[in-house]
Design a protein around this motif. Structure first.
Motif, short mmCIF file in Angstrom:
data_model
loop_
_atom_site.label_atom_id
_atom_site.label_comp_id
_atom_site.label_asym_id
_atom_site.label_seq_id
_atom_site.Cartn_x
_atom_site.Cartn_y
_atom_site.Cartn_z
N GLN A 27 0.83 -1.20 0.00
CA GLN A 27 0.00 0.00 0.00
C GLN A 27 0.87 1.26 0.00
OE1 GLN A 27 -2.21 0.66 3.61
NE2 GLN A 27 -3.81 1.83 2.57
N ALA A 28 2.00 1.19 0.69
CA ALA A 28 2.92 2.32 0.77
C ALA A 28 3.86 2.39 -0.43
CB ALA A 28 3.75 2.24 2.06
N ARG A 29 3.69 1.49 -1.38
CA ARG A 29 4.57 1.38 -2.56
C ARG A 29 6.02 1.16 -2.14
NH1 ARG A 29 3.36 6.49 -6.24
NH2 ARG A 29 3.68 7.52 -4.22
N GLY A 30 6.17 0.43 -1.03
CA GLY A 30 7.50 0.14 -0.53
C GLY A 30 8.02 -1.18 -1.05
N MET A 31 9.21 -1.54 -0.60
CA MET A 31 9.83 -2.81 -0.95
C MET A 31 10.15 -3.55 0.34
SD MET A 31 12.38 -1.76 -4.08
CE MET A 31 12.72 -3.49 -4.45
N GLY A 32 9.51 -4.69 0.53
CA GLY A 32 9.75 -5.50 1.71
C GLY A 32 10.44 -6.80 1.33
N HIS A 33 11.34 -7.25 2.18
CA HIS A 33 11.92 -8.58 1.97
C HIS A 33 11.99 -9.30 3.31
CE1 HIS A 33 15.55 -6.12 2.82
NE2 HIS A 33 16.07 -7.23 3.31
N TYR A 34 11.68 -10.60 3.26
CA TYR A 34 11.55 -11.44 4.44
C TYR A 34 12.53 -12.60 4.33
CZ TYR A 34 7.03 -9.07 5.23
OH TYR A 34 6.03 -8.14 5.45
#
Length: 215
Positions: A159-166
């Motif tokens: 939603q925040a147009r971010g980039m997440g990595h797990y």
């Protein structure tokens, strides 16, 4: 992250375009494989290294001393959300309370929203989130609760147009990966061979898997 990753001709172009789209629309990646050094290298790339570009970074971890989090102490655009991993007194998987995991979700979302307010809205890929790692969560909490944690946090990052990595440093065929994979845009397998860190991307929507390429 838009290097040639082993695709050829039109497939290579499509892959590069897909990565570019993910950077602009928001994305979440699941990093798997047991190569610890490769995880560190991939993490540094994904959290954004370019000087002169605004970044807000959130690290979710059970060990704030981890080398992935080598930021300056006075860096107000970096936040660490720390949680407690399983203790020696835990009797097995699922011993953690659902309330504790709900609080972790709240802490992550609140941190993202505080940065979003500070930035007056994020630019594409300005928010970078690292979750290191999912293993302690899977050890301490019920799998369904971890699934909800990932579902909520990945949705907020997108939603925040971010980039997440797990990070999930287990073999590619681990049961947990098949459970969590549908919530991610790509699964990135990592390995180290002869001291060389390598990555292989599987893009879910395209059903495309790249060759192995050096990080």
């Amino acid at each position: 992250m838009q290097r040639e990753l082993g695709e050829r001709g039109g497939e290579r172009t499509t892959f590069a375009q897909t990565l570019n789209t993910l950077k602009h629309t928001g994305s979440n990646l699941l990093l798997v494989g047991r190569g610890g050094g490769a995880h560190g290298t991939a993490c540094r790339r994904l959290r954004g290294e370019s000087r002169g570009e605004s970044r807000y970074r959130v690290f979710v971890t059970d060990d704030a001393r981890c080398c992935y989090h080598d930021h300056e102490a006075e860096d107000v655009t970096t936040a660490i959300v720390e949680y407690s991993g399983p203790s020696s007194s835990d009797s097995g998987v699922g011993d953690g309370s659902e309330e504790a995991l709900c609080q972790l979700v709240t802490d992550v979302i609140d941190t993202v929203e505080e940065f979003e307010d500070e930035a007056d809205g994020f630019e594409p890929s300005e928010l970078r989130v690292c979750v290191d790692s999912l293993v302690p969560l899977l050890q301490q909490y019920d799998t369904e609760d971890v699934f909800r944690f990932v579902h909520v946090t990945t949705a907020r990052i997108e939603q925040a147009r971010g980039m997440g990595h797990y990070h999930l440093p287990v073999s590619r065929d681990h049961d947990a990966i098949s459970l969590l994979e549908p919530m991610f845009d790509a699964v990135v397998s990592l390995r180290t061979r002869e001291n060389v860190h390598e990555q292989q991307w599987h893009l879910r929507d395209q059903g495309t898997t790249t060759d192995w390429i050096q990080l």
